[in-house]
Design a protein around this motif. Sequence first.
Motif, PDB file in Angstrom:
ATOM      1  N   MET A 103     -56.671  31.656  45.991  1.00 46.26           N
ATOM      2  CA  MET A 103     -57.722  32.673  46.006  1.00 46.26           C
ATOM      3  C   MET A 103     -57.254  33.943  45.287  1.00 46.26           C
ATOM      4  O   MET A 103     -58.012  34.563  44.528  1.00 46.26           O
ATOM      5  CB  MET A 103     -58.126  32.999  47.435  1.00 46.26           C
ATOM      6  CG  MET A 103     -58.806  31.854  48.178  1.00 46.26           C
ATOM      7  SD  MET A 103     -60.442  31.433  47.542  1.00 46.26           S
ATOM      8  CE  MET A 103     -61.425  32.763  48.251  1.00 46.26           C
ATOM      9  N   TYR A 105     -57.611  34.248  41.557  1.00 47.08           N
ATOM     10  CA  TYR A 105     -58.939  34.566  41.032  1.00 47.08           C
ATOM     11  C   TYR A 105     -59.444  35.932  41.507  1.00 47.08           C
ATOM     12  O   TYR A 105     -60.632  36.227  41.424  1.00 47.08           O
ATOM     13  CB  TYR A 105     -59.925  33.456  41.419  1.00 47.08           C
ATOM     14  CG  TYR A 105     -59.580  32.140  40.780  1.00 47.08           C
ATOM     15  CD1 TYR A 105     -59.967  31.848  39.477  1.00 47.08           C
ATOM     16  CD2 TYR A 105     -58.801  31.203  41.461  1.00 47.08           C
ATOM     17  CE1 TYR A 105     -59.620  30.647  38.872  1.00 47.08           C
ATOM     18  CE2 TYR A 105     -58.444  29.999  40.861  1.00 47.08           C
ATOM     19  CZ  TYR A 105     -58.856  29.730  39.569  1.00 47.08           C
ATOM     20  OH  TYR A 105     -58.505  28.532  38.975  1.00 47.08           O
ATOM     21  N   SER A 151     -63.772  37.105  39.995  1.00 41.88           N
ATOM     22  CA  SER A 151     -63.302  35.724  40.097  1.00 41.88           C
ATOM     23  C   SER A 151     -63.767  34.845  38.941  1.00 41.88           C
ATOM     24  O   SER A 151     -63.192  33.779  38.698  1.00 41.88           O
ATOM     25  CB  SER A 151     -63.768  35.111  41.416  1.00 41.88           C
ATOM     26  OG  SER A 151     -65.176  35.123  41.500  1.00 41.88           O
ATOM     27  N   PHE A 201     -59.285  37.348  44.591  1.00 37.94           N
ATOM     28  CA  PHE A 201     -59.719  37.497  45.971  1.00 37.94           C
ATOM     29  C   PHE A 201     -58.548  37.887  46.871  1.00 37.94           C
ATOM     30  O   PHE A 201     -57.423  37.428  46.667  1.00 37.94           O
ATOM     31  CB  PHE A 201     -60.303  36.177  46.515  1.00 37.94           C
ATOM     32  CG  PHE A 201     -61.612  35.780  45.898  1.00 37.94           C
ATOM     33  CD1 PHE A 201     -62.766  36.511  46.146  1.00 37.94           C
ATOM     34  CD2 PHE A 201     -61.687  34.668  45.091  1.00 37.94           C
ATOM     35  CE1 PHE A 201     -63.987  36.124  45.598  1.00 37.94           C
ATOM     36  CE2 PHE A 201     -62.896  34.258  44.529  1.00 37.94           C
ATOM     37  CZ  PHE A 201     -64.046  35.002  44.789  1.00 37.94           C
ATOM     38  N   ALA A 206     -62.362  29.212  41.947  1.00 40.06           N
ATOM     39  CA  ALA A 206     -61.365  29.184  43.020  1.00 40.06           C
ATOM     40  C   ALA A 206     -61.523  27.963  43.908  1.00 40.06           C
ATOM     41  O   ALA A 206     -60.555  27.267  44.224  1.00 40.06           O
ATOM     42  CB  ALA A 206     -61.460  30.463  43.851  1.00 40.06           C
ATOM     43  N   GLY A 239     -64.696  40.356  47.743  1.00 40.54           N
ATOM     44  CA  GLY A 239     -65.061  40.203  46.345  1.00 40.54           C
ATOM     45  C   GLY A 239     -65.109  41.533  45.598  1.00 40.54           C
ATOM     46  O   GLY A 239     -65.262  42.587  46.194  1.00 40.54           O
ATOM     47  N   ASP A 241     -69.761  32.774  42.980  1.00 44.43           N
ATOM     48  CA  ASP A 241     -68.535  33.460  42.569  1.00 44.43           C
ATOM     49  C   ASP A 241     -67.284  32.664  42.911  1.00 44.43           C
ATOM     50  O   ASP A 241     -66.197  32.960  42.413  1.00 44.43           O
ATOM     51  CB  ASP A 241     -68.453  34.848  43.225  1.00 44.43           C
ATOM     52  CG  ASP A 241     -68.282  34.775  44.726  1.00 44.43           C
ATOM     53  OD1 ASP A 241     -69.214  34.313  45.409  1.00 44.43           O
ATOM     54  OD2 ASP A 241     -67.219  35.187  45.232  1.00 44.43           O
ATOM     55  N   LEU A 242     -67.440  31.625  43.740  1.00 42.69           N
ATOM     56  CA  LEU A 242     -66.304  30.811  44.188  1.00 42.69           C
ATOM     57  C   LEU A 242     -66.076  29.592  43.308  1.00 42.69           C
ATOM     58  O   LEU A 242     -65.161  28.804  43.583  1.00 42.69           O
ATOM     59  CB  LEU A 242     -66.540  30.352  45.633  1.00 42.69           C
ATOM     60  CG  LEU A 242     -66.650  31.459  46.680  1.00 42.69           C
ATOM     61  CD1 LEU A 242     -67.211  30.906  47.982  1.00 42.69           C
ATOM     62  CD2 LEU A 242     -65.299  32.111  46.920  1.00 42.69           C
TER      63      LEU A 242
END
Length: 264
Positions: free
Chosen positions: A254, A257, A202, A259, A50, A117, A46-47
């Motif tokens: 962050m 996206y 994200s 977060f 970002a 998240g 999921d990162l």
Amino acid sequence: MKRKMVALALTLLAIALVGCTNNGNSSTAGAQSTTKPELTVAAAADLTKAFTEIGKAFEVENNCTVTFSFGSTGTLSEQIANGAPFDVFAAANESVIDELDHNGHIISETRSLYALGRIGITTLKDSTIKATTMEELLNPKIKKIAIANPDHAPYGLAAKQALVSAGLWKVLEPKMVYGKNISETLTFITTGNAEAGFIALSLNDEDTLNFSLVDADMHEPLRQAIAVIEGAKEEELGKKFIEYILSDKGQKIMNTYGFVLPEE
């Protein structure tokens, strides 16, 4: 006599030229052997967006290179427990980091919560099938619903928990197709192999996807944690990377996206 003097002069000149050449080669070799430090980061899928952006900014500020390995938190955790040579691990939930800490695989004092998240239901914008609520997933036109494998992907587990909370898991389970991680889950949707699915906020692409957030109360919080790996080659650089993520600069990226920092 003159011949001897000329010969001596030529010999001294030759020695001087060799010395200059050797010095030049040593300097060049030194320059060639000077390389930037490389930070290796294992990170939950999921990162991807970002951290790719954060990595570029961090490289510029710290004169280094950052190499990412994105995947499911469970799979990456197993690799780290088996000695994979990462410097930093950014997981999609804190319990995995805690387990690694308990087993001596991370540097305890570097453990930090860095993000909260969110998941949502998504369909393709150019599709005639829409689903903005979990009840709409009952639509018989929806043959396949993509989620990350809940056995090792926190975002998949959150999706399952939300469907259980809505009382829809048992009836929708036959429609489920499982991605190895949240990125593969998204690929199932964008390639048409699933008409709908659950992905991370994200990873949402407003140009191609319809995305509807799932109520956060319907699943366990996706509190994401990060730490430097025990025995990391670039321990100090890893600490700086975590500090950067938690800094105003890092959190600004962050936030872009979806977060936010979880409350301690």
